[in-house]
Enzyme design. Structure first.
Site, short mmCIF file in Angstrom:
data_model
loop_
_atom_site.label_atom_id
_atom_site.label_comp_id
_atom_site.label_asym_id
_atom_site.label_seq_id
_atom_site.Cartn_x
_atom_site.Cartn_y
_atom_site.Cartn_z
N TYR A 68 -34.47 -44.32 -10.62
CA TYR A 68 -34.07 -43.28 -9.65
C TYR A 68 -32.56 -43.01 -9.69
O TYR A 68 -32.09 -42.02 -9.12
CB TYR A 68 -34.46 -43.67 -8.21
N HIS B 19 -42.59 -50.86 -13.13
CA HIS B 19 -42.76 -49.48 -12.66
C HIS B 19 -43.95 -48.76 -13.30
O HIS B 19 -44.66 -48.00 -12.63
CB HIS B 19 -41.47 -48.70 -12.96
N1 LIG Z 1 -44.07 -46.07 -8.17
C1 LIG Z 1 -44.02 -44.82 -8.53
O1 LIG Z 1 -44.29 -44.46 -9.69
C2 LIG Z 1 -43.63 -43.79 -7.52
C3 LIG Z 1 -43.87 -42.43 -7.78
C4 LIG Z 1 -43.52 -41.51 -6.80
C5 LIG Z 1 -42.94 -41.94 -5.60
N2 LIG Z 1 -42.69 -43.25 -5.40
C6 LIG Z 1 -42.07 -43.74 -4.13
O2 LIG Z 1 -42.78 -43.19 -3.04
C7 LIG Z 1 -41.86 -42.52 -2.17
C8 LIG Z 1 -42.54 -41.39 -1.42
O3 LIG Z 1 -43.17 -40.48 -2.29
P1 LIG Z 1 -42.55 -39.05 -2.64
O4 LIG Z 1 -41.09 -39.12 -2.44
O5 LIG Z 1 -43.01 -38.67 -3.97
O6 LIG Z 1 -43.23 -38.03 -1.64
P2 LIG Z 1 -43.82 -38.02 -0.13
O7 LIG Z 1 -43.20 -39.06 0.72
O8 LIG Z 1 -45.30 -37.96 -0.24
O9 LIG Z 1 -43.34 -36.57 0.36
C9 LIG Z 1 -42.00 -36.26 0.51
C10 LIG Z 1 -41.90 -34.86 1.09
O10 LIG Z 1 -42.50 -34.83 2.40
C11 LIG Z 1 -41.62 -34.14 3.29
N3 LIG Z 1 -41.82 -34.71 4.64
C12 LIG Z 1 -41.71 -35.99 5.03
N4 LIG Z 1 -42.06 -36.14 6.32
C13 LIG Z 1 -42.37 -34.90 6.77
C14 LIG Z 1 -42.79 -34.39 8.02
N5 LIG Z 1 -42.98 -35.19 9.07
N6 LIG Z 1 -43.02 -33.05 8.13
C15 LIG Z 1 -42.84 -32.23 7.07
N7 LIG Z 1 -42.41 -32.65 5.86
C16 LIG Z 1 -42.20 -33.98 5.70
C17 LIG Z 1 -40.25 -34.35 2.75
O11 LIG Z 1 -39.45 -33.24 3.10
P3 LIG Z 1 -38.13 -33.38 4.03
O12 LIG Z 1 -37.09 -33.99 3.15
O13 LIG Z 1 -37.86 -31.98 4.41
O14 LIG Z 1 -38.51 -34.25 5.20
C18 LIG Z 1 -40.48 -34.40 1.24
O15 LIG Z 1 -40.39 -33.11 0.67
C19 LIG Z 1 -40.75 -42.07 -3.15
O16 LIG Z 1 -39.58 -41.65 -2.50
C20 LIG Z 1 -40.61 -43.29 -4.00
O17 LIG Z 1 -39.85 -44.28 -3.34
C21 LIG Z 1 -43.04 -44.18 -6.33
#
Ligand SMILES: NC(=O)c1ccc[n+]([C@@H]2O[C@H](COP(=O)([O-])OP(=O)(O)OC[C@H]3O[C@@H](n4cnc5c(N)ncnc54)[C@H](OP(=O)(O)O)[C@@H]3O)[C@@H](O)[C@H]2O)c1
Length: 290
Positions: free
Chosen positions: A49, A111
């Site tokens: 990241y 990862h």
């Molecule tokens: N291990 C892996 O391969 C892997 C892959 C992907 C992700 N991850 C981890 O998982 C974490 C979360 O997944 P992600 O970042 O992909 O996506 P996510 O948490 O599913 O979605 C993030 C999105 O949701 C929005 N959001 C959050 N709360 C909200 C609410 N209450 N109302 C409206 N919009 C809302 C955010 O916008 P705003 O900024 O406007 O709130 C953002 O655009 C990552 O940050 C990372 O740490 C790991």
């Protein structure tokens, strides 16, 4: 913060904050600080990241200021594919530790299920025995890869972090993890905001009964099946909203109402597609990260 007990008896929070795509250091620090203020104690980053330094700065500042104790935090980071080999994994871990400016990691994950992850795992076992990682695990491992890894290692993984949200349930993968004693953790629990999840009629309808939003309903749906989640937000109001999960629980009927949303496949990253393995390996040869 409610938590789950991992196989080695340590407690992992059910809800955490992820920092994927927060490339700008100042913005990343601001978000981590806001998340701490909103009550998040588990933070999920990764070598790929490119923001471990910013996460470390924000967390260490909070510890120094007496806002939080280090042992109240649960810090997750991940080994990238470029370092997925027995000798390289230690170097990858030490770089992460140095960037985070910490003495230990709470949960260290492989990862991606690519390259020499068996060799890397042997190094993770050593890091765990040396108390440099309180728990070790994997991410994006399919059920058959996970079974094989568990059957051929001295210390089996404690966690598998995979994509889990109302549009992608992965019930079979979770069943296998439960049988193996591997704790599931959800990434993209809000489907990265895709598919109009925040105005999905089913989630809104179910949530309305409890006075909750579609986002809260989606998150609680995973929590109710004892899946730990890491979500991302850049907005304080969303961070606070997403923390409001502890005063309700979905009834069995409401959980069932969410069943039909399951597509049965990922629209974000389809690990069953051989092109994905090719893409990750090619990125890794070019030295690219996420
Ligand atoms: N291990 C892996 O391969 C892997 C892959 C992907 C992700 N991850 C981890 O998982 C974490 C979360 O997944 P992600 O970042 O992909 O996506 P996510 O948490 O599913 O979605 C993030 C999105 O949701 C929005 N959001 C959050 N709360 C909200 C609410 N209450 N109302 C409206 N919009 C809302 C955010 O916008 P705003 O900024 O406007 O709130 C953002 O655009 C990552 O940050 C990372 O740490 C790991």
């Amino acid at each position: 913060m409610p938590s789950v007990t991992l196989k080695n008896q340590i407690q992992m929070p059910l809800l955490g904050f992820g920092v994927l795509r927060m490339k700008d250091p100042e913005e990343c620090e601001r978000c981590v600080e806001a998340a701490l203020d909103a009550g998040y104690r588990m933070f999920d980053t990764a070598a790929s990241y490119g923001n471990e330094e910013a996460v470390g700065r924000a967390l260490n500042r909070a510890v120094k200021a007496g806002k939080v104790r280090r042992d109240e935090l649960f810090v997750i980071t991940k080994l990238w594919i470029t370092d997925a080999a027995e000798a390289l994994a230690r170097q990858g871990f030490e770089t992460s530790l140095r960037k985070l400016q910490m003495d230990y990691i709470d949960l260290y994950l492989i990862h991606q299920p690519y390259r020499d992850y068996y060799g890397a795992w042997r190094t993770l076992e050593k890091l765990y025995r040396e108390d440099l990682a309180r728990a070790i695990g994997v991410s994006n491992f399919s059920p058959e890869r996970l079974v094989d890894l568990c059957m051929n290692t001295e210390i089996p993984p404690m966690v598998n972090q995979i994509e889990l949200h109302p549009f992608y349930h992965q019930d079979r993968a979770i069943k296998v993890m439960r049988e193996l004693g591997v704790q599931p953790q959800a990434w993209a629990p809000l489907c990265e905001g895709l598919k109009n999840i925040f105005s999905n009629r089913t989630l809104e309808k179910v949530g309305k009964k409890y006075g909750k939003s579609a986002a809260q309903t989606a998150l609680r749906w995973n929590i109710d099946r004892q899946v730990s989640v890491v979500l991302r937000s850049s907005q304080r109001e969303h961070m606070e909203e997403d923390m409001g999960l502890w005063d309700f629980q979905l009834s069995e009927a409401d959980q069932k109402a969410i069943d039909p949303l399951d597509l049965g496949y990922s629209e974000i990253l389809d690990y069953e597609n051989p092109c994905i393995a090719r893409m990750f390996n090619q990125c890794c040869r070019k030295g690219e990260t996420e």
